[in-house]
Design an enzyme around this catalytic site. Structure first.
Site, PDB file in Angstrom:
ATOM      1  N   CYS A  53     -35.541 -23.373 -34.211  1.00 20.64           N
ATOM      2  CA  CYS A  53     -35.544 -23.273 -32.747  1.00 20.64           C
ATOM      3  C   CYS A  53     -36.790 -22.558 -32.222  1.00 20.64           C
ATOM      4  O   CYS A  53     -37.254 -22.841 -31.116  1.00 20.64           O
ATOM      5  CB  CYS A  53     -34.324 -22.507 -32.259  1.00 20.64           C
ATOM      6  SG  CYS A  53     -32.856 -22.666 -33.258  1.00 20.64           S
ATOM      7  N   CYS A 126     -33.678 -20.683 -28.999  1.00 20.86           N
ATOM      8  CA  CYS A 126     -32.276 -20.508 -29.385  1.00 20.86           C
ATOM      9  C   CYS A 126     -31.382 -20.230 -28.172  1.00 20.86           C
ATOM     10  O   CYS A 126     -31.834 -19.732 -27.153  1.00 20.86           O
ATOM     11  CB  CYS A 126     -32.143 -19.361 -30.384  1.00 20.86           C
ATOM     12  SG  CYS A 126     -32.643 -19.812 -32.048  1.00 20.86           S
ATOM     13  N   ASP A 127     -30.093 -20.487 -28.371  1.00 24.87           N
ATOM     14  CA  ASP A 127     -29.122 -20.523 -27.277  1.00 24.87           C
ATOM     15  C   ASP A 127     -29.217 -19.364 -26.293  1.00 24.87           C
ATOM     16  O   ASP A 127     -29.347 -19.560 -25.082  1.00 24.87           O
ATOM     17  CB  ASP A 127     -27.703 -20.537 -27.853  1.00 24.87           C
ATOM     18  CG  ASP A 127     -27.404 -21.794 -28.644  1.00 24.87           C
ATOM     19  OD1 ASP A 127     -28.305 -22.626 -28.771  1.00 24.87           O
ATOM     20  OD2 ASP A 127     -26.274 -21.927 -29.131  1.00 24.87           O
ATOM     21  N   GLU A 448     -18.757 -16.948 -31.227  1.00 22.41           N
ATOM     22  CA  GLU A 448     -18.449 -18.376 -31.169  1.00 22.41           C
ATOM     23  C   GLU A 448     -17.667 -18.760 -32.416  1.00 22.41           C
ATOM     24  O   GLU A 448     -17.817 -18.146 -33.468  1.00 22.41           O
ATOM     25  CB  GLU A 448     -19.737 -19.196 -31.081  1.00 22.41           C
ATOM     26  CG  GLU A 448     -20.471 -19.015 -29.775  1.00 22.41           C
ATOM     27  CD  GLU A 448     -21.738 -19.858 -29.691  1.00 22.41           C
ATOM     28  OE1 GLU A 448     -22.089 -20.518 -30.684  1.00 22.41           O
ATOM     29  OE2 GLU A 448     -22.372 -19.848 -28.626  1.00 22.41           O
ATOM     30  N   SER A 474     -19.062 -22.638 -29.549  1.00 20.83           N
ATOM     31  CA  SER A 474     -20.411 -23.197 -29.554  1.00 20.83           C
ATOM     32  C   SER A 474     -20.472 -24.390 -28.617  1.00 20.83           C
ATOM     33  O   SER A 474     -19.474 -25.085 -28.387  1.00 20.83           O
ATOM     34  CB  SER A 474     -20.757 -23.646 -30.979  1.00 20.83           C
ATOM     35  OG  SER A 474     -21.867 -24.493 -30.983  1.00 20.83           O
TER      36      SER A 474
END
Length: 571
Positions: A53, A126-127, A448, A474
């Protein structure tokens, strides 16, 4: 263009006799007098070697710096952390994930404040790094632009596209005896073939879509996969554009309004995006002092058609949407249907509507539908409320056929115990898994649960059981999986009062989450409930648990713009 530094934060470290010691440091780094006299632009990235990522962010940052220099700015590159969900998933490392969002915002804030930079370009992959960067842009309120690092290319396994979601689900198939050791190894070797963030409409791509819809990113910049050289052109444009914003004094809070947040919620709903969007939009709103909690978000979700057929609920990945025009095409479809406010300002200095002028939705594709003929008439993400979730809960329904479920509770006080139950297949069809004490305070960190939900799908049980948690799911999770149940167990929420066998009813049509217990029975059980001590009584996770708020408000860790006495940009 000429800038008056007497009104910019960098005057404290670069102007006048008193700044001679500071300037000596800049000369030590090879800067010229001309560069010292220009505005300082922070170029903040989450580059690291933790995951694909982030691995291309450093390259893209160099292109941003070229754009800043071309418009008479002086870029100052710095990095911050990320915690990569794909690697942190399924073990105690996931407790660090959501915590990292706020630490990213805090660390960028401290770097900007400490060195008095005048503007900012942020790059993230990344998230949690995407909302973290957007949060700090709004918090500091200096002219800023966000840029996504780009998605990963899809892998190929036995003639079909695959993502890391397929690998997580393959673990379940393997445990059920439905996949060989050789095939599992082959899939893990081919699923992630390049740099970039997860390719489905998981949290990273969801928040990348948000960056364009909310107006903080250059139009089209979210679409190109990470390895594509075309990303560098968007990066350079971002560097140039932030200098234009500085000249015009257009700031993030001019852009992030209530209407812009509604636009952001629309893009999540219409794309079947991650439930994490329901956590991150309130957190961004908090930085602007705007009231916008989970219930506001899900009300918009309910009113928005689901029109983008993207994984995990659909067929396609981010690269496919990019090839038909990317996020602007999806925004155009919403605008044409009357679901997007075209008057909102963006980092281009123009409105959403002006940016989309000339953009058309191609007719020869089945990735993005029209709002008149949607995949489903309501959004791919739904909010729930009831006696089990007075402060709300959230579920992704994109791609699901069954929207109601009722069954006996199977209660676990941590994810590990639930995952062990799944691995051993010691559960029954029709049960409702309850995973609690995994909320923002109770985890701490609101983990998550992709490993557990993916294993259920891999065993062919994804639509035969349900799962509720005060933790999170997620963006890659699919199935009847309800997260963000509030109040969380750690503060005495109803989810902490459940026992095995309690009948839980989930209704994603009417938006209800209830347990078949009377108010009197719940009150009686509450008398026997005692707070639990988690295992993190020192360090960063302890400190997070002391300050974090509830999921309904975005799991925020500070009071936000409503309480501030000054705005950094005006120091």
């Amino acid at each position: 263009m000429a800038f008056d530094k007497s009104k910019l934060p960098s005057r404290y470290v670069s102007v006048g006799p008193e700044s001679a010691p500071h300037r000596s440091y800049y000369y030590a780094m090879g800067m010229t007098e001309e560069e010292i006299n220009q505005p300082f632009v922070g170029v903040a990235t989450c580059w690291n070697e933790a995951a694909p990522c982030n691995i291309s962010l450093s390259r893209q940052a160099q292109a941003v710096k070229l754009g800043v220099k071309a418009k008479q700015g002086t870029p100052r590159e710095f990095t911050t952390i990320t915690v990569t969900d794909g690697i942190a998933m399924g073990h105690a490392g996931m407790k660090s994930s959501l915590v990292s969002r706020d630490l990213i915002a805090d660390s960028v804030e401290l770097t900007m404040r400490g060195h008095c930079y005048d503007a900012m370009v942020t790059l993230a992959g990344c998230d949690k790094s995407l909302p973290g960067m957007m949060m700090v842009m709004v918090r500091l309120n200096v002219p800023s632009i966000f840029m996504y690092g780009g998605s990963i290319l899809p892998g190929r396994f036995k003639g079909r596209d695959v993502t890391v979601q397929d690998v997580f689900e393959a673990v379940g198939a393997h445990s059920a005896g439905n996949m060989s050791d050789e095939d599992l190894h082959l899939m893990e070797c081919v699923a992630c073939p390049s740099a970039g963030s997860c390719g489905g409409q998981f949290t990273a791509n969801t928040m990348a879509c948000v960056s364009e819809a909310i107006g903080l990113a250059v139009p089209g910049s979210a679409g190109a996969p990470a390895p594509y050289e075309s990303r560098d052109a968007y990066a350079e444009a971002s560097g140039q554009m932030v200098m234009d914003l500085l000249e015009k004094n257009i700031r993030p809070r001019d852009i992030v309004t209530k209407d812009a947040l509604i636009n952001a919620a629309r893009i999540i709903a219409c794309s079947g995006g991650s439930t994490n969007g329901g956590l991150h939009l309130p957190a961004i709103a908090n930085e602007a002092g705007i009231d916008f909690d989970l219930f506001d978000v899900v009300d918009i979700f309910k009113d928005t058609p689901y029109i983008a057929d993207l994984k995990p609920g659909g067929k396609y990945v981010a690269k496919d949407m990019y090839e038909i025009g990317g996020v602007p095409v999806l925004m155009r479809a919403l605008l044409d249907g009357g679901y997007l406010n075209g008057d909102c300002l963006t980092v281009t200095g123009k409105t959403i509507g002006e940016n989309l002028d000339g953009v058309k939705v191609p007719g020869d594709q089945d990735i993005i539908y029209s709002t008149a003929k949607p995949i489903t008439p309501t959004g791919g993400v739904v909010g729930l409320k009831g006696n089990l979730a007075p402060d709300g809960a959230i579920v992704k329904v994109a791609g699901m056929d069954t929207l109601k479920f009722s069954g006996p509770a199977r209660v676990f006080d941590c994810e590990e115990d639930a995952f062990a139950c799944v691995e051993e297949r010691s559960y029954k069809e029709g049960e409702v898994f309850v995973i609690r004490y995994e909320g923002p305070k109770g985890g701490p960190g609101m983990r998550e649960m992709l490993s557990t939900t993916a294993a259920l799908y891999g065993q062919g049980m994804g639509d035969k059981v349900a799962l509720i948690t005060d933790g999170r799911f997620s963006g890659a999770t699919r199935g009847f999986c309800i997260g963000h149940v509030g109040p969380e167990a750690a503060v005495g929420g109803p989810i902490g009062l459940l026992k095995d066998g309690d009948v839980i009813t989930i209704d994603a049509v009417d938006g209800a989450l209830d347990v078949d217990l009377s108010d009197e029975e719940l009150a009686e059980r509450r008398k026997d409930w005692k707070p639990r001590e988690h295992d993190y009584q020192s360090g960063a996770l302890w400190r997070y648990a002391q300050t974090v708020g509830d999921a309904r408000g975005g799991a925020i860790t500070h009071p936000g713009a409503k309480a501030e006495k000054h705005v950094y940009a005006d120091i």
